[in-house]
Design an enzyme around this catalytic site. Structure first.
Site, PDB file in Angstrom:
ATOM      1  N   TRP A 159       0.805  -1.216   0.000  1.00 19.72           N
ATOM      2  CA  TRP A 159       0.000   0.000   0.000  1.00 19.72           C
ATOM      3  C   TRP A 159       0.842   1.272   0.000  1.00 19.72           C
ATOM      4  CZ3 TRP A 159       2.176   1.771   4.273  1.00 19.72           C
ATOM      5  CH2 TRP A 159       2.620   0.842   5.206  1.00 19.72           C
ATOM      6  N   ASN A 160       2.153   1.167   0.110  1.00 19.93           N
ATOM      7  CA  ASN A 160       2.929   2.418   0.278  1.00 19.93           C
ATOM      8  C   ASN A 160       3.201   3.140  -1.034  1.00 19.93           C
ATOM      9  OD1 ASN A 160       4.640   0.290  -0.343  1.00 19.93           O
ATOM     10  ND2 ASN A 160       6.384   1.138   0.771  1.00 19.93           N
ATOM     11  N   LYS A 183      -2.584  -8.906  -7.337  1.00 24.01           N
ATOM     12  CA  LYS A 183      -3.386  -8.538  -6.169  1.00 24.01           C
ATOM     13  C   LYS A 183      -2.743  -7.323  -5.530  1.00 24.01           C
ATOM     14  CE  LYS A 183      -3.113  -9.653  -1.923  1.00 24.01           C
ATOM     15  NZ  LYS A 183      -3.322  -8.260  -1.439  1.00 24.01           N
ATOM     16  N   GLU A 186      -5.319  -4.258  -0.601  1.00 30.14           N
ATOM     17  CA  GLU A 186      -6.744  -3.952  -0.458  1.00 30.14           C
ATOM     18  C   GLU A 186      -6.945  -2.554   0.114  1.00 30.14           C
ATOM     19  OE1 GLU A 186      -5.342  -6.856   0.203  1.00 30.14           O
ATOM     20  OE2 GLU A 186      -6.374  -7.964  -1.377  1.00 30.14           O
ATOM     21  N   SER A 237       6.613  -7.168   3.367  1.00 27.96           N
ATOM     22  CA  SER A 237       7.499  -7.405   4.510  1.00 27.96           C
ATOM     23  C   SER A 237       8.312  -8.686   4.327  1.00 27.96           C
ATOM     24  CB  SER A 237       6.678  -7.481   5.800  1.00 27.96           C
ATOM     25  OG  SER A 237       5.781  -8.557   5.722  1.00 27.96           O
ATOM     26  N   GLU A 259      10.934  -8.433  -3.152  1.00 27.89           N
ATOM     27  CA  GLU A 259      11.399  -7.097  -2.787  1.00 27.89           C
ATOM     28  C   GLU A 259      10.839  -6.833  -1.394  1.00 27.89           C
ATOM     29  OE1 GLU A 259      11.840  -3.764  -1.817  1.00 27.89           O
ATOM     30  OE2 GLU A 259      10.378  -3.053  -3.273  1.00 27.89           O
ATOM     31  N   LEU A 260      11.704  -6.993  -0.376  1.00 30.30           N
ATOM     32  CA  LEU A 260      11.203  -7.045   0.999  1.00 30.30           C
ATOM     33  C   LEU A 260      11.629  -5.805   1.788  1.00 30.30           C
ATOM     34  CD1 LEU A 260      11.878 -10.877   1.400  1.00 30.30           C
ATOM     35  CD2 LEU A 260       9.841  -9.713   0.523  1.00 30.30           C
ATOM     36  N   CYS A 293      10.461   1.650   1.616  1.00 26.63           N
ATOM     37  CA  CYS A 293      11.406   0.577   1.943  1.00 26.63           C
ATOM     38  C   CYS A 293      12.867   1.020   1.753  1.00 26.63           C
ATOM     39  CB  CYS A 293      11.108  -0.677   1.135  1.00 26.63           C
ATOM     40  SG  CYS A 293      10.976  -0.367  -0.621  1.00 26.63           S
ATOM     41  N   GLU A 467      13.919  -5.334  -9.993  1.00 24.42           N
ATOM     42  CA  GLU A 467      12.871  -4.748 -10.816  1.00 24.42           C
ATOM     43  C   GLU A 467      13.458  -3.481 -11.399  1.00 24.42           C
ATOM     44  OE1 GLU A 467       9.659  -4.709  -7.604  1.00 24.42           O
ATOM     45  OE2 GLU A 467       8.806  -5.853  -9.257  1.00 24.42           O
TER      46      GLU A 467
HETATM   47  P1  NAD Z   1       2.169  -6.998   6.197  1.00 22.30           P
HETATM   48  O1  NAD Z   1       3.366  -7.837   6.136  1.00 22.30           O
HETATM   49  O2  NAD Z   1       0.951  -7.566   6.858  1.00 22.30           O
HETATM   50  O3  NAD Z   1       1.702  -6.563   4.721  1.00 22.30           O
HETATM   51  C1  NAD Z   1       2.574  -6.008   3.780  1.00 22.30           C
HETATM   52  C2  NAD Z   1       1.898  -6.162   2.425  1.00 22.30           C
HETATM   53  O4  NAD Z   1       1.819  -7.537   2.101  1.00 22.30           O
HETATM   54  C3  NAD Z   1       0.455  -5.676   2.416  1.00 22.30           C
HETATM   55  O5  NAD Z   1       0.200  -5.049   1.185  1.00 22.30           O
HETATM   56  C4  NAD Z   1      -0.388  -6.930   2.575  1.00 22.30           C
HETATM   57  O6  NAD Z   1      -1.628  -6.826   1.912  1.00 22.30           O
HETATM   58  C5  NAD Z   1       0.463  -7.958   1.912  1.00 22.30           C
HETATM   59  N1  NAD Z   1       0.335  -9.270   2.507  1.00 22.30           N
HETATM   60  C6  NAD Z   1       0.296  -9.585   3.815  1.00 22.30           C
HETATM   61  N2  NAD Z   1       0.204 -10.923   3.967  1.00 22.30           N
HETATM   62  C7  NAD Z   1       0.187 -11.443   2.723  1.00 22.30           C
HETATM   63  C8  NAD Z   1       0.115 -12.768   2.210  1.00 22.30           C
HETATM   64  N3  NAD Z   1       0.090 -13.846   3.018  1.00 22.30           N
HETATM   65  N4  NAD Z   1       0.106 -12.930   0.875  1.00 22.30           N
HETATM   66  C9  NAD Z   1       0.179 -11.877   0.039  1.00 22.30           C
HETATM   67  N5  NAD Z   1       0.253 -10.610   0.470  1.00 22.30           N
HETATM   68  C10 NAD Z   1       0.266 -10.401   1.785  1.00 22.30           C
HETATM   69  O7  NAD Z   1       2.549  -5.678   6.895  1.00 22.30           O
HETATM   70  P2  NAD Z   1       1.843  -4.288   6.958  1.00 22.30           P
HETATM   71  O8  NAD Z   1       1.376  -4.038   8.358  1.00 22.30           O
HETATM   72  O9  NAD Z   1       0.853  -4.055   5.860  1.00 22.30           O
HETATM   73  O10 NAD Z   1       3.110  -3.411   6.645  1.00 22.30           O
HETATM   74  C11 NAD Z   1       4.127  -3.356   7.614  1.00 22.30           C
HETATM   75  C12 NAD Z   1       5.407  -3.931   7.168  1.00 22.30           C
HETATM   76  O11 NAD Z   1       5.378  -4.344   5.814  1.00 22.30           O
HETATM   77  C13 NAD Z   1       6.462  -2.872   7.237  1.00 22.30           C
HETATM   78  O12 NAD Z   1       7.102  -2.918   8.469  1.00 22.30           O
HETATM   79  C14 NAD Z   1       7.372  -3.196   6.114  1.00 22.30           C
HETATM   80  O13 NAD Z   1       8.376  -4.059   6.551  1.00 22.30           O
HETATM   81  C15 NAD Z   1       6.583  -4.010   5.165  1.00 22.30           C
HETATM   82  N6  NAD Z   1       6.300  -3.333   3.914  1.00 22.30           N
HETATM   83  C16 NAD Z   1       7.299  -3.289   2.999  1.00 22.30           C
HETATM   84  C17 NAD Z   1       7.089  -2.666   1.806  1.00 22.30           C
HETATM   85  C18 NAD Z   1       8.154  -2.584   0.757  1.00 22.30           C
HETATM   86  O14 NAD Z   1       8.075  -1.721  -0.094  1.00 22.30           O
HETATM   87  N7  NAD Z   1       9.138  -3.470   0.767  1.00 22.30           N
HETATM   88  C19 NAD Z   1       5.848  -2.094   1.544  1.00 22.30           C
HETATM   89  C20 NAD Z   1       4.837  -2.154   2.507  1.00 22.30           C
HETATM   90  C21 NAD Z   1       5.079  -2.812   3.690  1.00 22.30           C
END
Ligand code: NAD
Length: 486
Positions: A159-160, A183, A186, A237, A259-260, A293, A467
């Site tokens: 979502w960022n 996907k 959401e 993440s 890309e984590l 990130c 990417e």
């Molecule tokens: P999260 O790990 O729950 O979700 C991160 C993203 O992954 C969300 O878009 C979520 O919809 C998706 N996601 C979660 N579980 C999934 C699954 N099993 N299958 C597919 N997609 C899934 O964390 P959050 O609370 O939304 O975000 C917090 C952490 O996520 C941050 O601390 C950061 O580390 C990480 N994050 C990283 C990036 C990046 O650009 N690398 C972007 C957003 C979040």
């Protein structure tokens, strides 16, 4: 209708795109999409259940044959047209992005134009998927290498960056000749839907791109298990990325791009332009309210420059106007969701317990939305959580250092390795940090490391694969060697 009204109206028509059909309802129910600045519900998002996900996979599979054989010049024309449409609609898409994600409009505009550029880059690069000829060992024999699209792709984006990240995955996959089921998050669905709309309006054949929403773990589990899906690409993440990579290995040894998370160090040496370094560091850390990130997060400042850096860093932070991203004078918006807001106090308390100091902010910012003050934690010991875990919020941790070797060791002392930055006027120091830092991307005296034409990706627990750049296309290609004896 004003552009804001038009953007708001888009949330009344949130859809999924499956096999060329825009679906207003899904068997998985629906969930609200919320404005993080006001907490008002913008619209209801349809969610897919298993049957719809299967339909999306079958559509991508059915479309793959024709799309993979479509001449590169035609794929190029189509992606370039999609880029053009995104540019023409940039103002509308930027308003949609700010409404659902919260970042200031100026940042949203930049992101949407960046997404258009990514489509354009991949459009052009799709015409350069060269193979090579290897000198054969015998007479009347030819040896050659070609690259073929890997197959239907399952893509998951967070979502960022609701425009940039889907753009990277959609444009990369399509340029290589792959089809895609994506996907998007959401929480920020409408921006990605506008990218899909631009692709369809540009003439993309039915089934080549499918957009679904649902419960993230259910959707990813379902798509990754589908035998027709041959490649997984995920941004998010580290914890989730590991789970998806494990699933991909188990169900068909599928290729992955991961890309984590990141926790980028920024090293400021005594010989740097300290004013410039402080300005770049503040811009990097507080862009998108810290939810980036590749943002510089841990600031190591050489001891002599430390007081001067702190003074200038604080001055920049004091000038950051926090508010609704739609307001012209806002420099930092809210956090994108309640989870990030809830996570912030824990980092501050932990920093204080470890001897850190709050040099700015450190608390919620007024307003109904998920606002947090831009925060500086000074004199941070390496043991504090914010020095080893992603805060993914507007929190900058600053610590002093003495020597080059010491700071490289400290900078490398976390499991992440996405981006790293350094500020110095010495060419020798620049070379030493460029060589010594464990990161996929290193910016020296510049934050500009995310470019359509350059590889973007990490090492260690920040993931693998790139990417962007030519590497971004390779991620969607298989290599085939052919030996032919006449
Ligand atoms: P999260 O790990 O729950 O979700 C991160 C993203 O992954 C969300 O878009 C979520 O919809 C998706 N996601 C979660 N579980 C999934 C699954 N099993 N299958 C597919 N997609 C899934 O964390 P959050 O609370 O939304 O975000 C917090 C952490 O996520 C941050 O601390 C950061 O580390 C990480 N994050 C990283 C990036 C990046 O650009 N690398 C972007 C957003 C979040």
């Amino acid at each position: 209708m004003t552009v804001l009204n038009e953007a708001a109206a888009r949330f009344g028509e949130l859809r999924m795109l499956i096999d060329g059909e825009w679906l207003a309802r899904g068997a998985g129910g629906a969930q609200p999409v919320t404005d993080p600045a006001t907490l008002q519900v913008l619209g209801e998002l349809p969610l897919a259940a298993g049957g719809e996900l299967d339909r999306a996979v079958h559509a991508a599979h059915a479309a793959f044959g024709a799309w993979s054989r479509t001449p590169a010049i035609e794929r190029c024309r189509l992606l370039a047209q999609a880029a053009q449409l995104v540019r023409e609609r940039a103002e509308l898409i930027a308003h949609i992005l700010t409404l659902e994600q919260g970042k200031p409009l100026a940042e949203s505009r930049g992101e949407v134009m960046g997404a258009a550029e990514i489509f354009e880059w991949y459009a052009q690069e799709s015409r350069r998927l060269y193979g090579r000829v290897i000198p054969a060992r015998q007479a009347h024999t030819r040896h050659w290498v070609t690259h073929e699209p890997v197959g239907p792709v399952a893509a998951f984006t967070p979502w960022n960056f609701p425009a940039l990240t889907p753009a990277r995955k959609i444009a990369g996959a399509l340029a290589a000749g792959c089809t895609c089921v994506i996907k998007p998050a959401e929480e920020t669905p409408a921006t990605a839907l506008e990218l899909a709309r631009a692709c369809m309006d540009a003439g993309l054949p039915v089934g080549v791109l499918n957009v679904v929403f649902g419960h993230p773990a259910d959707v990813s589990g379902h798509l990754i298990r589908a035998p027709q899906i041959r490649k997984i690409t995920f941004t998010g993440s580290t914890a989730v990325g590991k789970q998806l990579a494990a699933l991909a290995a188990l169900h068909g040894a599928k290729r992955c791009t991961m890309e984590l998370g990141g926790l980028a160090p920024a090293i400021v040496f005594d010989d740097a332009d300290i004013g410039e370094a402080a300005a770049v560091c503040a811009a990097s850390r507080f862009r998108n309210a810290g939810q980036v990130c590749v943002a510089a997060s841990r600031f190591y400042v050489q001891r002599q420059a430390y007081p001067r850096f702190m003074e200038q860093f604080r001055a920049h932070v004091a000038g950051l106007k926090v508010g609704n991203g739609l307001a012209a004078d806002t420099r930092m918006g809210p956090l994108a969701n309640g989870r990030r807001l809830d996570a912030m106090p824990g980092f501050i308390d932990d920093a204080l317990q470890h001897g850190g100091q709050v040099a700015a902010g450190g608390a919620r910012h007024e307003g109904a939305g998920y606002f947090w003050q831009p925060t500086i934690l000074a004199d941070m010991p390496d043991q504090a959580r914010a020095m080893s875990e992603e805060t993914f919020g507007p929190v900058a941790s600053v610590a002093a250092f003495d020597t080059l070797d010491e700071v490289i060791e400290r900078a490398n002392g976390v499991p992440y390795g996405l981006a790293a930055y350094a500020f110095t006027r010495s060419a020798a120091t620049a070379m030493a940090v460029a060589d010594g830092l464990q990161a996929g991307m290193v910016g020296i005296n510049t934050p500009a490391i995310s470019l359509a034409e350059a590889p973007f990706g990490g090492v260690k627990e920040s993931g693998y694969g790139s990417e962007g750049g030519t590497e971004g296309l390779e991620a969607y290609l298989c290599t085939k060697f052919v030996a032919h004896r006449a």
